[in-house]
Design an enzyme around this catalytic site. Structure first.
Site, mmCIF file in Angstrom:
data_model
loop_
_atom_site.group_PDB
_atom_site.id
_atom_site.type_symbol
_atom_site.label_atom_id
_atom_site.label_comp_id
_atom_site.label_asym_id
_atom_site.label_seq_id
_atom_site.Cartn_x
_atom_site.Cartn_y
_atom_site.Cartn_z
ATOM 1 N N LYS A 262 0.838 -1.208 0.000
ATOM 2 C CA LYS A 262 0.000 0.000 0.000
ATOM 3 C C LYS A 262 0.872 1.257 0.000
ATOM 4 O O LYS A 262 2.079 1.176 0.273
ATOM 5 C CB LYS A 262 -0.914 -0.023 1.229
ATOM 6 C CG LYS A 262 -0.180 0.027 2.563
ATOM 7 C CD LYS A 262 -1.126 -0.290 3.727
ATOM 8 C CE LYS A 262 -0.402 -0.271 5.046
ATOM 9 N NZ LYS A 262 -1.204 -0.885 6.136
ATOM 10 N N ARG B 181 -11.284 -0.505 13.566
ATOM 11 C CA ARG B 181 -10.865 0.354 12.470
ATOM 12 C C ARG B 181 -11.525 -0.130 11.184
ATOM 13 O O ARG B 181 -12.320 0.560 10.600
ATOM 14 C CB ARG B 181 -9.334 0.336 12.369
ATOM 15 C CG ARG B 181 -8.769 1.341 11.412
ATOM 16 C CD ARG B 181 -7.263 1.241 11.315
ATOM 17 N NE ARG B 181 -6.832 -0.010 10.696
ATOM 18 C CZ ARG B 181 -5.583 -0.253 10.275
ATOM 19 N NH1 ARG B 181 -4.636 0.660 10.442
ATOM 20 N NH2 ARG B 181 -5.271 -1.401 9.718
ATOM 21 N N TYR C 39 17.801 29.221 10.921
ATOM 22 C CA TYR C 39 16.647 29.891 11.529
ATOM 23 C C TYR C 39 16.710 29.802 13.052
ATOM 24 O O TYR C 39 17.036 28.754 13.614
ATOM 25 C CB TYR C 39 15.351 29.230 11.070
ATOM 26 C CG TYR C 39 14.968 29.555 9.651
ATOM 27 C CD1 TYR C 39 14.743 30.874 9.245
ATOM 28 C CD2 TYR C 39 14.816 28.544 8.716
ATOM 29 C CE1 TYR C 39 14.371 31.168 7.936
ATOM 30 C CE2 TYR C 39 14.439 28.826 7.410
ATOM 31 C CZ TYR C 39 14.222 30.144 7.026
ATOM 32 O OH TYR C 39 13.861 30.421 5.745
ATOM 33 N N MET D 143 13.153 24.361 4.988
ATOM 34 C CA MET D 143 12.242 23.738 4.029
ATOM 35 C C MET D 143 13.009 22.960 2.956
ATOM 36 O O MET D 143 12.622 21.839 2.613
ATOM 37 C CB MET D 143 11.384 24.822 3.373
ATOM 38 C CG MET D 143 10.384 24.263 2.417
ATOM 39 S SD MET D 143 9.053 25.430 2.155
ATOM 40 C CE MET D 143 8.530 24.953 0.510
HETATM 41 C C1 PLP Z 1 -0.540 -1.975 6.788
HETATM 42 C C2 PLP Z 1 -1.189 -3.276 7.079
HETATM 43 C C3 PLP Z 1 -0.420 -4.454 7.110
HETATM 44 C C4 PLP Z 1 1.093 -4.444 7.089
HETATM 45 O O1 PLP Z 1 1.535 -3.966 8.333
HETATM 46 P P1 PLP Z 1 3.094 -3.803 8.684
HETATM 47 O O2 PLP Z 1 3.086 -3.363 10.093
HETATM 48 O O3 PLP Z 1 3.604 -2.749 7.767
HETATM 49 O O4 PLP Z 1 3.753 -5.095 8.458
HETATM 50 C C5 PLP Z 1 -1.100 -5.668 7.220
HETATM 51 N N1 PLP Z 1 -2.454 -5.713 7.333
HETATM 52 C C6 PLP Z 1 -3.215 -4.590 7.335
HETATM 53 C C7 PLP Z 1 -4.692 -4.705 7.463
HETATM 54 C C8 PLP Z 1 -2.613 -3.333 7.219
HETATM 55 O O5 PLP Z 1 -3.361 -2.227 7.239
#
Ligand code: PLP
Length: 344
Positions: free
Chosen positions: A33, A128, A242, A290
């Site tokens: 993802k 969630r 800064y 920045m």
């Molecule tokens: C992001 C996620 C993972 C992977 O988690 P990591 O901690 O990056 O290994 C697996 N399952 C779900 C549902 C996630 O949202």
């Protein structure tokens, strides 16, 4: 070269996945993802497919298209957010598998694409994503008759192995999936290290593949090199940056390098961070601006052309700690300004 360079070592990435796979006796998928945690869904997914990954996971359907293009037909690509309104065409065109999260999604999926594969996501306590126990109880026989390709849930505290929530969620997941014939999955990177009870039919790590905690023995995947714009000499008592936040206590040489907030090098990173000329650490001094960072290179025997801020000596988790965040956030905010390269 005037932009910072980000190099992604696909060999190290593949090696991390193999090491995670070797921790269990079950299949290991891969979470890609957020553009593979910022490292590029295309090159990452095709590398992992060559290693033998057959189950990929993305957050939303739009992300699945790039992964499908990279891995071709065959591997399963699951979508954590399930079948959302407007997703049907994307799911069909790219052969993506939605993980159904609610009775509404189940109904939407059955109406729009009754013959298209789906999985089930259960809420085992994180609150969630996923079906609540009561909704699952009501849906279960209908859903199971349609052969979901996976039934899964996610752990809220798996980066803390002794947290009681882990066993509590394990217990809930077991109760909710008793007698289920579909493959089950509970463990991400953290869960992979919690022992075989947590592994079920397959694990689905993300961050560990990319070299982040809680995979302590991960190989670093990312290096970041920052080009030096200029170097100046400072007298004792002169200040840098800064807010005059750093003052020279000795005659000093200060290098200014290009990179900053748009490159995921946040103002919050503050003190205690080095850049490296080869193995030689040079401390970041003054505030990160920045687009510029200032570095004390007084102890270097010669002027560097570039300084490395991410390498084997200093990891994404070191940067994260200095910024008061986690490696996930550092990786995914590394931005599009870098000149990017891949080492095969
Ligand atoms: C992001 C996620 C993972 C992977 O988690 P990591 O901690 O990056 O290994 C697996 N399952 C779900 C549902 C996630 O949202």
């Amino acid at each position: 070269m005037s932009t910072a360079r980000l190099t992604i070592n696909l060999q190290a990435l593949a090696s991390n996945w193999r090491a995670l796979d070797a921790k269990t006796d079950v299949e290991t998928g891969a979470v890609v993802k957020a553009d593979a945690y910022g490292l590029g869904a295309g090159p990452v997914a095709s590398t992992l497919a060559e290693e033998g990954v057959r189950k990929f996971f993305v957050a939303v359907a739009e992300e699945g298209a790039a992964v499908r293009e990279a891995v071709g037909a065959g591997p399963m690509i699951c979508v954590f957010s399930g079948h959302m309104e407007g997703d049907t065409d994307l799911l069909r065109t790219h052969d993506l598998t939605p993980l159904i999260n609610s009775p509404q999604q189940f109904q939407r999926h059955q109406q729009a694409m009754p013959d298209h594969a789906f999985g089930i996501q259960l809420d085992s306590g994180m609150n969630r994503l996923g079906l609540e126990p009561a909704d699952w109880a009501e849906l279960r026989s209908k859903a199971e008759a349609l052969n979901p390709v996976v039934v899964m849930s996610h752990l809220a505290c798996s980066d803390e192995p002794d947290h009681p929530m882990n066993r509590q969620q394990l217990q809930t997941f077991r109760e909710m999936t008793e007698g289920v014939t579909a493959p089950r999955s509970l463990a991400a990177t953290g869960g992979t290290f919690l022992g075989p009870e947590f592994h079920f039919e397959f694990c689905r790590p993300g961050i560990g593949i990319y070299g982040g905690m809680p995979f302590a023995d991960a190989k670093p995947v990312v290096t970041v090199d920052l080009p030096v714009v200029q170097i100046r000499a400072l007298e004792v008592g002169e200040t840098v940056g800064y807010g005059n936040s750093w003052t020279a206590r000795r005659p000093s040489r200060i290098a200014t390098v290009t990179a900053g907030y748009a490159d995921g090098l946040h103002r919050a990173i503050g003190g205690g961070i080095d850049t490296f000329a080869g193995d030689h650490p040079c401390p970041v001094v003054g505030r990160i601006s920045m687009d510029l960072i200032t570095v004390d290179v007084t102890d270097l025997p010669h002027d560097p052309d570039r300084l490395r801020i991410l390498n084997g000596h200093q990891t994404v988790d070191d940067l994260a700690e200095a910024a008061g965040t986690i490696g996930y956030e550092i990786l995914t905010s590394m931005g599009s300004r870098y000149s990017r390269g891949y080492v095969e």
